[in-house]
Design a protein around this motif. Structure first.
Motif, PDB file in Angstrom:
ATOM      1  N   VAL A  36      37.743  30.461  24.975  1.00  0.00           N
ATOM      2  CA  VAL A  36      37.442  31.738  25.601  1.00  0.00           C
ATOM      3  C   VAL A  36      36.064  31.669  26.244  1.00  0.00           C
ATOM      4  CG1 VAL A  36      38.875  33.060  23.994  1.00  0.00           C
ATOM      5  CG2 VAL A  36      36.449  32.709  23.490  1.00  0.00           C
ATOM      6  N   ALA A  37      35.820  32.575  27.179  1.00  0.00           N
ATOM      7  CA  ALA A  37      34.529  32.658  27.860  1.00  0.00           C
ATOM      8  C   ALA A  37      34.162  34.119  28.039  1.00  0.00           C
ATOM      9  CB  ALA A  37      34.586  31.960  29.214  1.00  0.00           C
ATOM     10  N   THR A  38      32.863  34.425  27.903  1.00  0.00           N
ATOM     11  CA  THR A  38      32.333  35.766  28.136  1.00  0.00           C
ATOM     12  C   THR A  38      31.291  35.688  29.240  1.00  0.00           C
ATOM     13  OG1 THR A  38      32.690  36.415  25.839  1.00  0.00           O
ATOM     14  CG2 THR A  38      31.141  37.737  27.125  1.00  0.00           C
ATOM     15  N   ARG A  96      43.720  36.663  25.845  1.00  0.00           N
ATOM     16  CA  ARG A  96      42.929  37.889  25.727  1.00  0.00           C
ATOM     17  C   ARG A  96      42.174  38.164  27.029  1.00  0.00           C
ATOM     18  NH1 ARG A  96      40.729  41.143  21.907  1.00  0.00           N
ATOM     19  NH2 ARG A  96      41.249  39.806  20.125  1.00  0.00           N
ATOM     20  N   HIS A  97      42.226  39.436  27.468  1.00  0.00           N
ATOM     21  CA  HIS A  97      41.368  39.905  28.558  1.00  0.00           C
ATOM     22  C   HIS A  97      40.639  41.131  28.030  1.00  0.00           C
ATOM     23  CE1 HIS A  97      40.021  40.302  32.718  1.00  0.00           C
ATOM     24  NE2 HIS A  97      40.106  41.609  32.521  1.00  0.00           N
ATOM     25  N   GLN A  98      39.312  41.049  28.014  1.00  0.00           N
ATOM     26  CA  GLN A  98      38.507  42.062  27.327  1.00  0.00           C
ATOM     27  C   GLN A  98      37.294  42.428  28.172  1.00  0.00           C
ATOM     28  OE1 GLN A  98      37.554  41.379  23.068  1.00  0.00           O
ATOM     29  NE2 GLN A  98      35.416  41.435  23.716  1.00  0.00           N
ATOM     30  N   MET A  99      36.931  43.700  28.185  1.00  0.00           N
ATOM     31  CA  MET A  99      35.731  44.174  28.868  1.00  0.00           C
ATOM     32  C   MET A  99      34.882  44.958  27.879  1.00  0.00           C
ATOM     33  SD  MET A  99      33.829  44.479  31.589  1.00  0.00           S
ATOM     34  CE  MET A  99      34.866  44.125  33.025  1.00  0.00           C
ATOM     35  N   GLN A 100      33.586  44.620  27.806  1.00  0.00           N
ATOM     36  CA  GLN A 100      32.678  45.315  26.901  1.00  0.00           C
ATOM     37  C   GLN A 100      31.429  45.745  27.655  1.00  0.00           C
ATOM     38  OE1 GLN A 100      31.824  43.247  23.267  1.00  0.00           O
ATOM     39  NE2 GLN A 100      30.495  44.862  22.470  1.00  0.00           N
ATOM     40  N   ARG A 101      30.960  46.978  27.363  1.00  0.00           N
ATOM     41  CA  ARG A 101      29.759  47.517  27.982  1.00  0.00           C
ATOM     42  C   ARG A 101      28.728  47.863  26.914  1.00  0.00           C
ATOM     43  NH1 ARG A 101      32.631  52.118  31.687  1.00  0.00           N
ATOM     44  NH2 ARG A 101      33.591  52.569  29.670  1.00  0.00           N
ATOM     45  N   ASP A 102      27.442  47.730  27.253  1.00  0.00           N
ATOM     46  CA  ASP A 102      26.408  48.146  26.315  1.00  0.00           C
ATOM     47  C   ASP A 102      26.219  49.660  26.417  1.00  0.00           C
ATOM     48  OD1 ASP A 102      24.837  48.677  28.547  1.00  0.00           O
ATOM     49  OD2 ASP A 102      23.556  46.918  28.288  1.00  0.00           O
ATOM     50  N   ILE A 103      25.204  50.186  25.734  1.00  0.00           N
ATOM     51  CA  ILE A 103      25.068  51.642  25.619  1.00  0.00           C
ATOM     52  C   ILE A 103      24.823  52.329  26.952  1.00  0.00           C
ATOM     53  CG2 ILE A 103      22.596  51.578  25.154  1.00  0.00           C
ATOM     54  CD1 ILE A 103      23.091  53.820  23.085  1.00  0.00           C
ATOM     55  N   THR A 104      24.260  51.610  27.927  1.00  0.00           N
ATOM     56  CA  THR A 104      24.005  52.197  29.245  1.00  0.00           C
ATOM     57  C   THR A 104      25.120  51.933  30.252  1.00  0.00           C
ATOM     58  OG1 THR A 104      22.793  50.242  30.017  1.00  0.00           O
ATOM     59  CG2 THR A 104      21.512  51.961  28.891  1.00  0.00           C
ATOM     60  N   GLY A 105      26.151  51.188  29.854  1.00  0.00           N
ATOM     61  CA  GLY A 105      27.250  50.863  30.753  1.00  0.00           C
ATOM     62  C   GLY A 105      27.113  49.520  31.417  1.00  0.00           C
ATOM     63  N   ALA A 134      37.629  36.404  28.537  1.00  0.00           N
ATOM     64  CA  ALA A 134      38.998  35.977  28.798  1.00  0.00           C
ATOM     65  C   ALA A 134      39.209  34.602  28.187  1.00  0.00           C
ATOM     66  CB  ALA A 134      39.285  35.933  30.297  1.00  0.00           C
ATOM     67  N   GLY A 135      40.413  34.359  27.739  1.00  0.00           N
ATOM     68  CA  GLY A 135      40.696  33.053  27.170  1.00  0.00           C
ATOM     69  C   GLY A 135      41.993  33.015  26.399  1.00  0.00           C
ATOM     70  N   PHE A 136      42.315  31.813  25.933  1.00  0.00           N
ATOM     71  CA  PHE A 136      43.571  31.554  25.238  1.00  0.00           C
ATOM     72  C   PHE A 136      43.307  31.192  23.783  1.00  0.00           C
ATOM     73  CE2 PHE A 136      44.321  30.634  29.696  1.00  0.00           C
ATOM     74  CZ  PHE A 136      45.541  31.267  29.945  1.00  0.00           C
ATOM     75  N   SER A 137      44.279  31.462  22.957  1.00  0.00           N
ATOM     76  CA  SER A 137      44.224  31.027  21.560  1.00  0.00           C
ATOM     77  C   SER A 137      45.637  30.708  21.089  1.00  0.00           C
ATOM     78  CB  SER A 137      43.594  32.098  20.662  1.00  0.00           C
ATOM     79  OG  SER A 137      44.340  33.304  20.707  1.00  0.00           O
ATOM     80  N   MET A 138      45.733  29.785  20.188  1.00  0.00           N
ATOM     81  CA  MET A 138      47.010  29.404  19.604  1.00  0.00           C
ATOM     82  C   MET A 138      46.771  29.156  18.120  1.00  0.00           C
ATOM     83  SD  MET A 138      49.619  26.263  20.519  1.00  0.00           S
ATOM     84  CE  MET A 138      48.548  25.043  19.749  1.00  0.00           C
ATOM     85  N   GLY A 139      47.708  29.537  17.287  1.00  0.00           N
ATOM     86  CA  GLY A 139      47.506  29.351  15.865  1.00  0.00           C
ATOM     87  C   GLY A 139      48.786  29.334  15.074  1.00  0.00           C
ATOM     88  N   VAL A 140      48.640  28.954  13.819  1.00  0.00           N
ATOM     89  CA  VAL A 140      49.745  28.985  12.872  1.00  0.00           C
ATOM     90  C   VAL A 140      49.303  29.798  11.659  1.00  0.00           C
ATOM     91  CG1 VAL A 140      50.716  26.790  13.600  1.00  0.00           C
ATOM     92  CG2 VAL A 140      48.993  26.833  11.799  1.00  0.00           C
TER      93      VAL A 140
END
Length: 433
Positions: free
Chosen positions: A80-82, A403-412, A423-429
């Protein structure tokens, strides 16, 4: 929780190894223990009620021993990368849990869960990402009547549904819901006592739980997160032996289920979280926190679509001199939709299931506006996670997520190393054993 010493860790490893060896030696005589606990459903995401989840697991009974053993494990890969920054390929062994249960006598039973966890997305505040070995659950149940049972020991507080029903093999996603790990503390367990009961009537089921336990501490507003953060209290191991407020935390839940509609859960948690007196002398005003939670799950009969959702509202009394980033109100939750697309024989597994799924999440750590300007505070996050899963058996799952995710701090603001677009991929068991 702080890392245990090397000697204690080694002793626990040897204990687990010895128990595992015993299980292998007795494997010929092993059978699922259906007399002590609720028999696991064929589909592991279905429960009688969510409150049954602690017992609705596969247990192995060795011969005539009164002790039953079970457990589960989770292991993942992710990339994943942010904000364009990535740590590359990461391989994570996130959890190993061991269940040990016993029927002490008629209507008296004991269950414990010992867990190793190393989850970089975990909820332990300052301890997130640090390997931990802990007792998550250890409680004695005494049944007086189906509607009146006593439970005491180290219990999992019944706030919402995920806190009680969190086992990895039951879910189609490699990550736990963000709101249930970074807004509420997941697997939130405390020492205490309470009562619970269930009643069945035609198509209806009703259940209740009410507990008095230890609870939170000042770390929820004094932590390295720089915000009101309830999960920070998980790193306080002293909560199992003492309460900073010297007052009990109250947790209660009502559950209603119709076998053709679904299950609705209404729960609350209330606690005085601060150190307001020292040696009987009042040094501060009492400050409380309250949590309200609503959860619902259902299965659409014709399509077999499984839907589960949970939303929580948090209210915290704040000191007057605290800055706005420490919020008095928070809100968040998630919804999962799981659609089986094929059920049948695959590679020799007679009842294999292939599914597609989608999780949508939202968390707001600062509900409200800046008092000085009247503008909105943000500090929020939303995420979408589509998934594909394969279950060769109901107790084992292989899952692939994006996963596609957006996060903002307190000021936006959406630019930074820990906020912005992820965004990124994950795989698991994950599997019970």
């Amino acid at each position: 929780m702080k890392r245990l010493s090397v000697n204690i860790w080694n002793s626990c490893r040897y204990l687990v190894l010895a128990i595992t060896t015993l299980c292998l030696q007795q494997a010929v005589n092993a059978q699922v223990d259906s007399s002590l606990f609720i028999t696991p459903a064929k589909d592991t995401v279905k429960q009688g009620l969510t409150m049954d989840a602690v017992f609705n697991r596969p247990f192995l009974k060795t011969g005539k021993s009164p002790v039953s053993i079970g457990g589960y494990m989770e292991s993942n890969w992710q990339h994943v990368a942010t904000s364009g920054i990535s740590a590359g390929d990461q391989f994570q062994f996130r959890r190993f849990s061991l269940f040990v249960a016993s029927s002490i006598s008629k209507r008296i039973k004991f269950l414990s869960e010992i867990e190793y966890e190393n989850d970089p997305t975990g909820d332990a505040g300052e301890a997130a990402g640090t390997p931990q070995f802990e007792i998550e659950y250890a409680a004695l149940d005494i049944e007086f009547h189906p509607m009146l049972n006593l439970r005491g020991g180290m219990i999992v507080n019944p706030i919402g549904s995920f806190n009680q029903n969190h086992d990895g093999p039951k879910w189609e996603f490699t990550d736990r819901p963000i709101a249930m790990t970074q807004l509420l503390p997941d697997t939130w367990s405390n020492t205490g006592f309470g009562i619970y009961g269930k009643q069945y009537w035609k198509h209806w089921m009703f259940g209740y739980e009410l507990y008095l336990t230890g609870g939170f501490n000042d770390s929820i507003i004094d932590n390295t997160q720089g915000k009101t953060f309830l999960p920070a209290s998980k790193s306080n191991s002293n909560r199992f032996s003492s309460s900073v407020s010297a007052l009990p935390m109250i947790t209660g839940k009502l559950s209603f289920k119709h076998d053709q509609i679904g299950e609705l859960g209404l729960s609350f948690m209330s606690d005085v979280y601060n150190t307001w007196q020292v040696e009987g002398v009042q040094v501060d005003n009492k400050r409380s926190l309250h949590v309200l939670d609503v959860d619902f799950n259902t299965t659409i009969p014709r399509l077999k679509t499984f839907i589960t959702t949970e939303w929580a509202w948090i209210f915290v009394e704040m000191p007057a001199d605290y800055t706005p980033q420490y919020a008095g109100r928070q809100f968040g939750g998630f919804i999962d939709i799981v659609q089986p697309v094929y059920k049948g024989k695959i590679l020799g597994w007679d009842h294999a299931v292939c599914s597609i799924a989608l999780r949508s999440e939202y968390v707001d750590w600062n509900v409200g506006k800046f008092s000085a300007t009247g503008t909105r505070m943000y500090n929020d996050l939303w995420s979408f996670m589509p998934a594909i899963s394969f279950r060769p058996t109901p107790q084992t799952v292989i899952r692939f997520n994006y996963r596609h995710q957006m996060q903002r701090d307190i000021t936006g603001n959406t630019i930074g190393a820990t906020i912005g677009t992820t965004a990124g991929f994950s795989m698991g068991v994950a599997t019970y054993f």
